[in-house]
Design an enzyme around this catalytic site. Structure first.
Site, mmCIF file in Angstrom:
data_model
loop_
_atom_site.group_PDB
_atom_site.id
_atom_site.type_symbol
_atom_site.label_atom_id
_atom_site.label_comp_id
_atom_site.label_asym_id
_atom_site.label_seq_id
_atom_site.Cartn_x
_atom_site.Cartn_y
_atom_site.Cartn_z
ATOM 1 C CG ASN A 1 51.957 63.511 45.654
ATOM 2 O OD1 ASN A 1 51.667 63.989 44.522
ATOM 3 N ND2 ASN A 1 52.699 62.544 46.189
ATOM 4 C CE LYS B 1 11.478 34.723 24.862
ATOM 5 N NZ LYS B 1 12.013 32.703 23.819
ATOM 6 C CE1 TYR C 1 6.413 35.938 27.590
ATOM 7 C CE2 TYR C 1 5.602 33.847 26.617
ATOM 8 C CZ TYR C 1 6.929 34.553 27.387
ATOM 9 O OH TYR C 1 7.667 34.527 26.774
ATOM 10 N NE ARG D 1 42.571 50.699 53.962
ATOM 11 C CZ ARG D 1 42.765 52.779 54.300
ATOM 12 N NH1 ARG D 1 42.129 53.527 54.387
ATOM 13 N NH2 ARG D 1 43.710 52.616 53.931
#
Ligand code: UD1
Length: 476
Positions: A184, A365, A380, A22
């Protein structure tokens, strides 16, 4: 909490041979990730806390893949007890799976059976079950829970005094039994000797030719052995995952559990429904998580921070007193008192602060921005080392890539970079230097110097412009 049950001969048997069709996935169901960890990894984590003597995993469908992933999950959590795999070539039922595992748990006196696709069980619950089995001298104790819709589960049949009589599977149940809501959970702790004894005789296959583990209960009772059913304190724990819907529900349940623990430890969560926190994440006291905040991986957030709204952090370390709003950060460090955002992107390998600020539409970065650096607008900074107190003007760009290689930019302390400066790396701007707005810097700037690298402005009279304009230009 120390959880080793007395008598250290407990085996954990994990059933993981089923196919899980499933899920509609190429991955075996027990390897589907939940909060970044395979379902079976969650089960191993819970089992580890009981300090069992060994862990046996019954595998069948895509056995090699399941074994490899289980080994790697075990390494990751430094699972100490030996890990054994048992092959069940055909899924002939839970009884058949456990019977096959009995050889692998030789030398142990009792076993705890878990499913590889029931990932939310708390170690405390399992510990309680194991302790009850020992203290009550029961041959078997099983875990139950209530489900508003019990379809698909085995129902717990009790006698008039409330004692467990048997588990009846849906396929075998009468209409009255089907109406029972106590189900259960499929978690059992039992003495191995009587169960071995029972499995020596062949069980009758039922349904689609399956051997039911639940039939052991009646067999034990027939031998006048004690069997008990213990209700789970929180029925969400026993939730099995058999589809992507179930996976999403389990994800939400785990997340809610973690947020609850954070709130109890002094963290404010403004909107738990839109806040997602991975298991390895830590958050300090008095920190506030604003709506739509996602903390992934090994993220650590200090005290008195504000994170969000709309922030996503992946394995980021944030020290105390920071403010991170509407930003994305990954594999980086933000040091004390720094401010990030709104709309900043901090990429891996960056260290920012202390008391630095990275603002609107700025991307960083693999860069170090030292104490008090300000890079507040549209910049940047890639492969850059920016010294303390430097001001990075709006639109400053480090041109770090020449098409083949990345190069480093060093900006020493207290430099002032005017707006729209391009720094063509490799290049160094000395301490206290000033770079004029709009400059494209291709050579090092000595400390304290003023660098201007832009075309000079010339104002030229236009032939067809109005007479007034010409007069004005002539004067300037
Ligand atoms: C079983 C119980 C049922 C209980 C339910 C809880 C039996 C007969 N019934 O249902 O009372 O309410 O669990 O979820 O035990 N597996 C194997 N090999 C097999 C069959 C199953 O390893 O041959 C594993 C599956 O991978 C899964 C677990 O056992 O992890 C349970 O299997 P599943 O088919 O979901 O349980 P049921 O037998 O339907």
């Amino acid at each position: 909490m120390k959880m080793k049950p007395r008598g250290d001969d407990l085996a954990v048997i994990i059933l993981a041979a089923g196919e899980g069709t499933r899920m509609k996935s190429d991955l075996p169901k027990v390897l589907m990730p939940l909060a970044g960890i395979p379902l079976l990894g969650h089960v191993l984590r819970a089992a580890r806390r009981l300090e069992p003597s060994l862990v046996a995993v019954v595998v069948g469908h895509r056995a090699e893949a399941v074994e490899a992933a289980t080994r790697s999950a075990a390494r990751e959590i430094e699972l100490k007890p030996p890990l054994r795999f048992v092959r069940q070539e055909r899924p002939l039922g839970t009884g058949d799976a456990v019977a096959r595992a009995l050889g692998a748990v030789e030398g142990c006196s009792r076993a705890l059976v878990l499913y590889g696709d029931v990932p939310l069980l708390k170690p405390e619950t399992l510990h309680g079950l194991v302790v009850t089995q020992g203290e009550e001298k029961a041959a078997l104790v099983l875990l139950t829970g209530y489900r508003p819709d019990p379809r698909g589960y085995g129902r717990v049949v009790r006698d008039a005094k409330g004692a467990l009589r048997r588990i009846v599977e849906e396929s075998e149940a009468t209409a009255a039994e089907r109406a029972i809501r106590e189900i259960n959970a499929g978690v059992y702790c039992f003495e191995l000797a009587p169960v071995r004894e029972i499995f020596r005789k062949k069980f009758k296959a039922k349904g689609k030719g399956e051997i039911f583990l639940t039939d052991v209960i009646e067999a034990l009772r027939a031998r006048r052995r004690r069997v008990l059913a213990v209700e789970a304190a929180d029925s969400a724990e026993i939730m099995g995952v058999d589809s992507r819907l179930g996976l999403a529900r389990a994800e939400a349940a785990l997340n809610a559990r973690r947020l609850e623990a954070l709130m109890l430890s002094g963290v404010s969560v403004a909107d738990p429904a839109s806040t997602f926190v991975d298991p390895g994440v830590t958050v300090g006291r008095e920190t506030r998580l604003e709506p739509s905040t996602i903390l992934r991986g090994a993220t650590r957030v200090g005290e008195r921070c504000v994170v969000g709204p709309f922030s996503a952090l992946e394995s980021v370390e944030i020290e105390d007193d920071c403010w991170i709003v509407s930003s994305r950060l990954s594999s980086s460090r933000v040091l004390k008192g720094s401010r990030i955002g709104p709309f900043s992107h901090v990429r891996p390998g960056s260290v920012i602060g202390p008391e630095a600020s990275v603002g609107n539409f700025t991307e960083v970065k693999a860069s170090r921005l030292a104490r008090g650096v300000k890079a507040n607008h549209l910049s940047y900074l890639g492969d850059a080392d920016v010294g303390a107190g430097t001001n990075v003007g709006a639109g400053v760009i480090t041109c770090n890539f020449d098409g083949k290689k990345k190069h480093k930019t060093v900006i020493e302390e207290r430099a002032f970079l005017g707006s729209n400066v391009n720094l063509v790396a490799p290049v160094r701007v000395g301490a206290g230097a000033l770079v004029g707005a709009g400059s494209t810097v291709t050579k090092d700037v000595p400390p304290g110097a003023l660098a201007i690298a832009r075309g000079r402005q010339r104002n030229i009279a236009r032939r067809h412009a109005g007479a007034d304009n010409e007069v004005d230009h002539a004067r300037t």
